[in-house]
Design a protein around this motif. Structure first.
Motif, PDB file in Angstrom:
ATOM      1  N   SER A  25       0.805  -1.230   0.000  1.00 38.06           N
ATOM      2  CA  SER A  25       0.000   0.000   0.000  1.00 38.06           C
ATOM      3  C   SER A  25       0.842   1.286   0.000  1.00 38.06           C
ATOM      4  N   TYR A  26       2.116   1.216   0.341  1.00 39.98           N
ATOM      5  CA  TYR A  26       2.955   2.430   0.314  1.00 39.98           C
ATOM      6  C   TYR A  26       3.446   2.758  -1.096  1.00 39.98           C
ATOM      7  N   GLN A  27       3.131   1.903  -2.082  1.00 38.01           N
ATOM      8  CA  GLN A  27       3.600   2.166  -3.456  1.00 38.01           C
ATOM      9  C   GLN A  27       2.796   3.316  -4.081  1.00 38.01           C
ATOM     10  N   GLY A  60       7.647  -3.598  -3.489  1.00 39.08           N
ATOM     11  CA  GLY A  60       7.684  -3.320  -2.050  1.00 39.08           C
ATOM     12  C   GLY A  60       9.150  -3.341  -1.653  1.00 39.08           C
ATOM     13  N   VAL A  61       9.469  -3.927  -0.500  1.00 39.63           N
ATOM     14  CA  VAL A  61      10.873  -4.003  -0.087  1.00 39.63           C
ATOM     15  C   VAL A  61      11.306  -5.469   0.072  1.00 39.63           C
ATOM     16  N   ARG A  62      12.626  -5.652   0.227  1.00 38.66           N
ATOM     17  CA  ARG A  62      13.215  -6.996   0.124  1.00 38.66           C
ATOM     18  C   ARG A  62      12.593  -8.028   1.065  1.00 38.66           C
ATOM     19  N   GLY A  85      15.420  -1.948   0.178  1.00 38.65           N
ATOM     20  CA  GLY A  85      15.527  -2.739   1.414  1.00 38.65           C
ATOM     21  C   GLY A  85      14.680  -2.079   2.483  1.00 38.65           C
ATOM     22  N   CYS A  86      14.614  -2.691   3.651  1.00 38.25           N
ATOM     23  CA  CYS A  86      13.968  -2.031   4.796  1.00 38.25           C
ATOM     24  C   CYS A  86      15.042  -1.920   5.866  1.00 38.25           C
ATOM     25  N   PRO A  87      15.459  -0.696   6.221  1.00 40.08           N
ATOM     26  CA  PRO A  87      16.541  -0.557   7.202  1.00 40.08           C
ATOM     27  C   PRO A  87      16.256  -1.286   8.516  1.00 40.08           C
ATOM     28  N   MET A  88      14.982  -1.311   8.931  1.00 41.62           N
ATOM     29  CA  MET A  88      14.673  -2.013  10.190  1.00 41.62           C
ATOM     30  C   MET A  88      14.944  -3.514  10.055  1.00 41.62           C
ATOM     31  N   ALA A  89      14.575  -4.097   8.908  1.00 44.67           N
ATOM     32  CA  ALA A  89      14.721  -5.542   8.723  1.00 44.67           C
ATOM     33  C   ALA A  89      16.180  -5.968   8.824  1.00 44.67           C
ATOM     34  N   ILE A 113       7.592  -9.283  11.292  1.00 45.07           N
ATOM     35  CA  ILE A 113       7.780  -9.819   9.931  1.00 45.07           C
ATOM     36  C   ILE A 113       8.785  -8.974   9.142  1.00 45.07           C
ATOM     37  N   ASN A 114       8.981  -7.724   9.570  1.00 41.76           N
ATOM     38  CA  ASN A 114       9.990  -6.843   8.943  1.00 41.76           C
ATOM     39  C   ASN A 114      11.386  -7.250   9.416  1.00 41.76           C
ATOM     40  N   THR A 115      11.782  -8.475   9.090  1.00 43.35           N
ATOM     41  CA  THR A 115      13.120  -8.996   9.395  1.00 43.35           C
ATOM     42  C   THR A 115      13.595  -9.777   8.169  1.00 43.35           C
ATOM     43  N   GLY A 171      14.093  -0.214  15.222  1.00 40.40           N
ATOM     44  CA  GLY A 171      12.785   0.210  14.725  1.00 40.40           C
ATOM     45  C   GLY A 171      12.867   0.865  13.376  1.00 40.40           C
ATOM     46  N   CYS A 172      11.733   1.377  12.941  1.00 35.70           N
ATOM     47  CA  CYS A 172      11.638   2.002  11.618  1.00 35.70           C
ATOM     48  C   CYS A 172      12.100   3.451  11.712  1.00 35.70           C
ATOM     49  N   PRO A 173      13.159   3.809  10.984  1.00 33.67           N
ATOM     50  CA  PRO A 173      13.655   5.189  11.085  1.00 33.67           C
ATOM     51  C   PRO A 173      12.643   6.215  10.592  1.00 33.67           C
ATOM     52  N   VAL A 174      11.734   5.789   9.729  1.00 27.90           N
ATOM     53  CA  VAL A 174      10.745   6.736   9.170  1.00 27.90           C
ATOM     54  C   VAL A 174       9.665   7.041  10.226  1.00 27.90           C
ATOM     55  N   HIS A 175       9.059   6.005  10.773  1.00 24.90           N
ATOM     56  CA  HIS A 175       7.998   6.223  11.773  1.00 24.90           C
ATOM     57  C   HIS A 175       8.559   6.747  13.098  1.00 24.90           C
ATOM     58  N   ALA A 176       9.768   6.282  13.463  1.00 25.22           N
ATOM     59  CA  ALA A 176      10.333   6.686  14.755  1.00 25.22           C
ATOM     60  C   ALA A 176      10.761   8.154  14.765  1.00 25.22           C
ATOM     61  N   PRO A 199       1.782   1.474  14.800  1.00 28.22           N
ATOM     62  CA  PRO A 199       2.498   1.167  16.055  1.00 28.22           C
ATOM     63  C   PRO A 199       4.020   1.226  15.946  1.00 28.22           C
ATOM     64  N   GLU A 200       4.554   1.472  14.739  1.00 27.55           N
ATOM     65  CA  GLU A 200       6.005   1.697  14.621  1.00 27.55           C
ATOM     66  C   GLU A 200       6.381   3.101  15.116  1.00 27.55           C
ATOM     67  N   CYS A 201       5.381   3.952  15.383  1.00 28.65           N
ATOM     68  CA  CYS A 201       5.671   5.283  15.943  1.00 28.65           C
ATOM     69  C   CYS A 201       5.990   5.136  17.435  1.00 28.65           C
ATOM     70  N   ILE A 259       8.065   9.647   4.923  1.00 25.55           N
ATOM     71  CA  ILE A 259       8.219   9.114   3.561  1.00 25.55           C
ATOM     72  C   ILE A 259       9.273   8.011   3.596  1.00 25.55           C
ATOM     73  N   CYS A 260       8.921   6.829   3.117  1.00 31.14           N
ATOM     74  CA  CYS A 260       9.882   5.722   3.081  1.00 31.14           C
ATOM     75  C   CYS A 260      10.530   5.705   1.702  1.00 31.14           C
ATOM     76  N   GLU A 261      11.798   6.118   1.666  1.00 31.99           N
ATOM     77  CA  GLU A 261      12.460   6.212   0.349  1.00 31.99           C
ATOM     78  C   GLU A 261      12.677   4.833  -0.276  1.00 31.99           C
ATOM     79  N   ASN A 262      12.736   3.805   0.553  1.00 34.08           N
ATOM     80  CA  ASN A 262      12.876   2.448   0.001  1.00 34.08           C
ATOM     81  C   ASN A 262      11.604   1.998  -0.707  1.00 34.08           C
ATOM     82  N   MET A 263      10.474   2.295  -0.085  1.00 31.69           N
ATOM     83  CA  MET A 263       9.193   1.948  -0.721  1.00 31.69           C
ATOM     84  C   MET A 263       8.986   2.765  -1.987  1.00 31.69           C
ATOM     85  N   LYS A 264       9.570   3.955  -1.994  1.00 38.41           N
ATOM     86  CA  LYS A 264       9.376   4.839  -3.140  1.00 38.41           C
ATOM     87  C   LYS A 264      10.407   4.589  -4.246  1.00 38.41           C
TER      88      LYS A 264
HETATM   89 FE1  SF4 Z   1      10.896  -0.417   6.613  1.00 40.58          FE
HETATM   90 FE2  SF4 Z   1       9.922   1.718   7.838  1.00 40.58          FE
HETATM   91 FE3  SF4 Z   1      10.071   1.670   5.180  1.00 40.58          FE
HETATM   92 FE4  SF4 Z   1       8.290   0.163   6.478  1.00 40.58          FE
HETATM   93  S1  SF4 Z   1       8.356   2.381   6.399  1.00 40.58           S
HETATM   94  S2  SF4 Z   1       9.619  -0.489   4.795  1.00 40.58           S
HETATM   95  S3  SF4 Z   1       9.454  -0.408   8.322  1.00 40.58           S
HETATM   96  S4  SF4 Z   1      11.802   1.618   6.611  1.00 40.58           S
END
Ligand code: SF4
Ligand code: 13P
Length: 305
Positions: A25-27, A60-62, A85-89, A113-115, A171-176, A199-201, A259-264
């Motif tokens: 959904s972030y695409q 999406g991400v890896r 990628g997802c930095p948190m994973a 699951i983000n691992t 955690g997620c650098p974007v939400h945190a 809940p990642e906030c 904004i998640c640059e990986n998703m984008k």
């Molecule tokens: Fe990873 Fe955060 Fe991007 Fe989701 S929003 S893919 S947890 S970096």
């Protein structure tokens, strides 16, 4: 070429080559429009498993593409952008978890699951943002080690006070990056709006929210609600998608920087190139990784996740 022409080409190629396109959904909207399935990370992998196609293209991400591969090893799984990628994973590695398991041998290791697939091989059970509370509550063991998101872990700990939950710093650098100040400012600018937060906030943000839930949870809540205005506390594309879905309602951003640059990273042209056999990356995992990581995901499924 126009966006419409590229979309038509993708639709033609995916039919011709029996490709199932999954889009988180972030695409971007133009990618969601040509996808076979859209949704959150786990919903997508379940859909891929049941889809009859031989090839799955994950926009999406890896870790999401890896989850599809673990659940459907017989399928060819392509990640739409190799650098997504997802930095948190990737924050923890197997050795750190092994050390923690030695330190807390009586704890059940719960992995978001983000691992990475490798991390899942040494964890006991997976959770998604929508199922974490329900799964942790059902675990037989009262001692839990929750990795890697301390914010999601803290949210779960609040809902399940009967469990002793150890958190690790991650955690997620974007939400945190969202602060209490962001939430207070958005609420004072839009006093009629409800605040919906992932809940990642951080806890200082979730405690001000009217609703805390996964991406799909936030979207469903906003669509079904009788309220007319919402502040969206997750990746900013969700506010845009909801605005199209509910034109009579108003959606505001909690923070411009959500904004998640990986998703984008994935563009519509990347999707087209993947369908033409150019670009993207085929996910390959050693059979023993698939088998061990699958146990962690199967444990979640067995608990209704
Ligand atoms: Fe990873 Fe955060 Fe991007 Fe989701 S929003 S893919 S947890 S970096
Ligand atoms: P969801 O599973 O809630 O979509 O979360 C995925 C994600 O990466 C959130 O940042």
């Amino acid at each position: 070429m126009t966006i419409k022409e590229v979309q038509d080409e993708i639709l033609r190629l995916k039919k011709e080559q029996d490709i199932c396109i999954l889009a988180h959904s972030y695409q971007a909207r133009e990618i969601l429009e040509i996808a076979d399935f859209t949704g959150d990370s786990y919903a997508l992998s379940k859909m891929a498993k049941n889809a009859p196609h031989q090839t799955v293209l994950m926009c999406g991400v890896r870790f999401m593409a890896e989850t599809v591969k673990i659940l459907s090893p017989e399928k060819r799984v392509i990640l739409s952008h190799p650098q997504a990628g997802c930095p948190m994973a990737e924050q923890m590695d197997v050795e750190i978890i092994q050390q923690m398991k030695e330190r807390y041998p009586d704890h059940t290791v719960v992995a978001y699951i983000n691992t990475t697939a490798a991390l899942k091989t040494v964890c006991d059970v997976c959770v998604t943002s929508s199922s974490a509370v329900q799964i942790v509550r059902q675990l037989a063991n009262d001692k839990i080690l929750f990795i890697p998101d301390c914010n999601l872990g803290a949210f779960v700990a609040k809902q399940v006070p009967e469990k002793q939950i150890k958190l690790v710093q991650g955690g997620c650098p974007v939400h945190a990056a969202v602060t209490r100040k962001h939430a207070e400012t958005a609420k004072s600018l839009h006093p009629q709006a409800e605040l919906l937060v992932h809940p990642e906030c951080r806890p200082e943000v979730t405690e001000l929210a009217d609703y805390v839930g996964s991406t799909s949870g936030i979207m469903n809540y906003a669509v079904r609600s009788d309220k007319k205005e919402f502040i969206i506390g997750t990746e900013n594309s969700i506010a845009e998608h909801l605005q199209y879905q509910c034109p009579e309602k108003r959606f505001y951003l909690l923070s411009k920087s959500l904004i998640c640059e990986n998703m984008k990273a994935t563009t519509l042209m990347d999707v087209w190139n993947c369908c033409r056999g150019q670009g993207g990356e085929e996910i390959t995992l050693p059979p023993e990784t698939i088998t061990a990581a699958r146990q962690c995901i199967d444990a979640m499924i067995a608990l209704g996740g």
